[in-house]
Design an enzyme around this catalytic site. Structure first.
Site, PDB file in Angstrom:
ATOM      1  N   THR A  96      38.218  28.990  44.088  1.00  0.00           N
ATOM      2  CA  THR A  96      37.025  28.439  43.694  1.00  0.00           C
ATOM      3  C   THR A  96      36.397  28.796  42.175  1.00  0.00           C
ATOM      4  O   THR A  96      36.159  28.051  41.542  1.00  0.00           O
ATOM      5  CB  THR A  96      35.867  28.697  44.731  1.00  0.00           C
ATOM      6  OG1 THR A  96      35.658  29.857  44.833  1.00  0.00           O
ATOM      7  CG2 THR A  96      36.181  28.062  46.126  1.00  0.00           C
ATOM      8  N   CYS A  97      36.981  30.139  41.808  1.00  0.00           N
ATOM      9  CA  CYS A  97      36.593  30.642  40.667  1.00  0.00           C
ATOM     10  C   CYS A  97      37.388  29.508  39.597  1.00  0.00           C
ATOM     11  O   CYS A  97      36.699  29.552  38.537  1.00  0.00           O
ATOM     12  CB  CYS A  97      36.866  31.888  40.544  1.00  0.00           C
ATOM     13  SG  CYS A  97      35.703  33.113  41.453  1.00  0.00           S
TER      14      CYS A  97
END
Length: 702
Positions: free
Chosen positions: A669-670
């Site tokens: 997700t980063c």
């Protein structure tokens, strides 16, 4: 050939018997032999078919189907590439046919793409953009929906409570009708004498997607000057369609602007009955009919005689060209984000930049108490709203490079809405609570919303339109009984219009308690309206006046409310669900995706194209509610945020391919990056994505 076929059947029988023994179902051998069920037949059996043959346990059904699939997949690897491709295409064709058949016969609803067009001059309609209260909306309605019901649903989209807040237009001042994309009014009946229903209309036009536009014109005004000019109703990046059309035409006429391209002249039409004039547009030659009036759109206004005033018979051949031009101009009008430039400047000037490794503010978040974790962080003496921060979930490995922060802010806005709001989903108002006022909870709520918007989180798209108006300018608000949360109060206010004097006398004590007094018999219509207005104002506004004032003060943190009030129509999407990025669509996701393909012509590239085909089908299933996963869940798995942030993500969403068919999709997700396997079939990809998203737990575990 007969000998080979006989050998094939014997082999299939042996294989199915071996599979039954391996999974502990050898007692069913005689049943499968008597009914001549082969391995490939098992995959197509339904639950009823299994029960008919005595296999009633769902676990046994699933186990047998999966074993047969594995056997067929292993066997297909030994076949020639040509036959393998043939069988793959055959299975896909059967799947699509079955899906279409199920949708056609059993799906009770139909999906309609709606829009709003307003008359800017006689017989000339212009699309109202999203930032101005229009935009494309998607509704799912029953196929038995009549014309009147459909019209009411579409009117409620653009004229909630019979008024367009963005355009300051009242529905009572407008004529309106529904029309197709090309501008033809929707028929009230069909040639087979069937009345209009959505299902009959779908069968009649036989196209997809179905677009229906609400057309509005000013009532009883023949002079064009009395028509509201929507293009000037609100500030924003969009220009008037006519000026765009003329500027586009002038640019294309100038060979210095577009070297090496052919010239094109704007489409115009002549007065009825006159001869057409044509000009050579260069190479290739494109002819457009000329006249003194510029044609902006092909959408007609219905006339009493039923004729179309704009599309004459000699222009039917240019219909597709005209629709393409109109669609192009509509796209030019749509802003990428409906957030004003002032908000972007505010974000850049307010947010302090700092290197990722030097971020000092750390927010420790308890997953089951996100709101309390945020309140503790905001109460710390060292906390600064404009400073960058990182999020840490205790007991979880991994550093925050954007994903956990987006997840935290998304969860925070939802918990905050549950704490300070009440009412229907995405149509809420403030809870009247003295304890929350004493804790300054509404002030803190405003600060947290500013905090979320500043750091790339979501807005607060849960408010109803009346509450948003009260935040901006209470004097201009028109109150409605739909805004009253208390059902008992709502019923009493509605009763004022029809109650006799005896019933009103019984309500007099209650009205005095609500602050309405001094109204004495006889109860004229004017007095009844006055009492109703006072009661509505008391319950919709005055009851929560303190909450609104405290919330407004919190929103003015870092001078955000100043930007909000001067750009109220552009910032509206941060607080109203209908205009917000909370409404994630398949098209929005596709526009922000970047695919990391392998080199052209490589085997990996071909496998990756197969996977992307499966991915597109999965997106379609998510958008059409034919999957357990919706687009918000997919976006949360991918980015940590269920919605697209108001100012967008810091970069495009990427897709990375890996060579491991047994691997479930893994989301980083980063980096906004999921890893998916090459060469996936649509069925297998759908199964893996559903398993990864639904069984992965929270975002961090996916």
């Amino acid at each position: 050939f007969c000998l080979v076929e006989g050998l094939s059947r014997d082999t299939d029988d042996t294989d199915i018997f071996n599979i039954l023994e391996e999974i502990g179902m050898k007692e069913y051998k005689n049943v499968f032999k008597e009914n001549m069920i082969r391995i490939q037949d098992v995959v197509e059996l339904t639950e009823k078919d299994f029960e008919k043959h005595g296999v009633t346990a769902i676990g046994l059904q699933l186990r047998l189907k999966q074993a047969c699939r594995n056997h067929l997949q292993a066997k297909s690897e030994d076949t020639s590439p040509v036959l393998k491709k043939f069988f793959d295409l055959k299975r896909e064709r059967v799947r699509i046919q079955k899906t279409k058949k199920i949708k056609r016969h059993f799906k009770p609803t139909r999906r309609i793409y709606c829009g709003w067009k307003h008359a800017v001059r006689s017989d000339v309609f212009k699309v109202v953009t999203l930032s101005k209260g229009g935009g494309q909306q998607i509704i799912d309605v029953s196929k038995d929906t009549t014309y009147e019901v459909l019209e009411k649903q579409i009117l409620d989209l653009y004229f909630p409570k019979a008024r367009s807040m963005a355009q300051n237009l009242k529905l009572s001042d407008l004529n309106h009708y529904l029309a197709s994309f090309s501008g033809d009014p929707l028929p009230r009946s069909f040639q087979n004498n069937h009345e209009f229903t959505v299902g009959n209309y779908f069968d009649h036009i036989k196209t997809y997607p179905v677009r229906v536009y609400l057309h509005t014109t000013k009532k009883d005004e023949d002079d064009d000057n009395y028509l509201p000019d929507i293009s000037k109703s609100s500030p924003g990046p969009s220009k008037d369609m006519e000026s765009q059309s003329l500027s586009l035409s002038s640019e294309l006429e100038d060979p210095q602007l577009l070297p090496g391209t052919s010239r094109m002249f704007d489409a115009v039409c002549t007065d009825e009955g006159s001869d057409a004039e044509f000009e050579n547009a260069g190479t290739p030659v494109i002819f457009f009919k000329k006249s003194t009036q510029t044609r902006l759109t092909s959408t007609p206004k219905p006339e009493k005689n039923g004729n179309k005033p704009f599309l004459s018979e000699d222009l039917d051949g240019d219909m597709q060209m005209q629709e393409a031009i109109c669609a192009s101009l509509e796209m030019m009008q749509q802003p990428q984000h409906f957030i004003d430039l002032d908000l972007r400047k505010w974000t850049m000037n307010t947010l302090k930049s700092e290197e990722e490794e030097n971020v000092k503010q750390l927010i420790v978040v308890h997953r089951r108490h996100v709101l309390n974790s945020a309140l503790r962080a905001l109460d710390r003496a060292s906390f600064k709203l404009e400073e960058p921060f990182k999020v840490e979930f205790p007991g979880e490995l991994g550093a925050d490079y954007g994903g956990p922060k987006r997840e935290f802010l998304s969860c925070l806005m939802k918990e905050l809405a549950n704490a300070v709001l009440e009412g229907e989903p995405y149509n809420k108002t403030f809870i009247h609570s003295v304890p929350l006022l004493d804790k300054e909870m509404f002030f803190k709520a405003g600060r947290m919303i500013v905090w979320s918007i500043l750091h790339g989180g979501p807005g607060f798209p849960f408010l109803n339109s009346t509450l948003y108006q009260l935040l901006i300018e209470p004097k201009d608000v028109v109150y409605s009984t739909d805004d009253v949360i208390d059902l008992d109060v709502k019923n009493k206010i509605q009763k004022l219009q029809t109650a006799d004097e005896e019933e009103l006398n019984l309500l007099s004590d209650w009205m005095v308690e609500q602050g309405v007094y001094g109204v004495v018999p006889p109860y004229t219509e004017q007095k009844r309206d006055c009492m109703a207005r006072q009661l509505l104002k008391s319950h919709v506004y005055l009851r929560i006046h303190a909450e609104i004032a405290q919330f407004r003060k919190g929103l003015n943190t870092l001078e955000f409310y100043t930007i909000m009030k001067s750009n109220s129509e552009e910032v509206m999407g941060l607080f109203l669900h209908m205009l917000s990025n909370s409404m994630v669509t398949m098209q929005k996701i596709k526009e922000i995706i970047h695919i990391n393909y392998s080199e052209d012509g490589s085997n990996d590239k071909r496998k990756e194209e197969d996977t992307m085909y499966a991915f597109e089908l999965f997106l379609q299933d998510c958008s059409e509610d034919t999957s357990e996963i919706n687009l918000n869940m997919l976006l949360a798995f991918w980015t940590g945020a269920e919605t697209i942030p108001p100012l967008g993500f810091h970069k495009k969403l990427e897709i990375k391919f890996v060579e491991d068919p047994a691997l479930l999709p893994v989301a980083h997700t980063c980096d906004l990056l999921p890893e998916i396997s090459r060469g996936e079939t649509p069925e297998e990809f759908h199964r893996k994505m559903e398993l990864a998203i639904t069984c992965g737990g929270e975002f961090h575990l996916a």
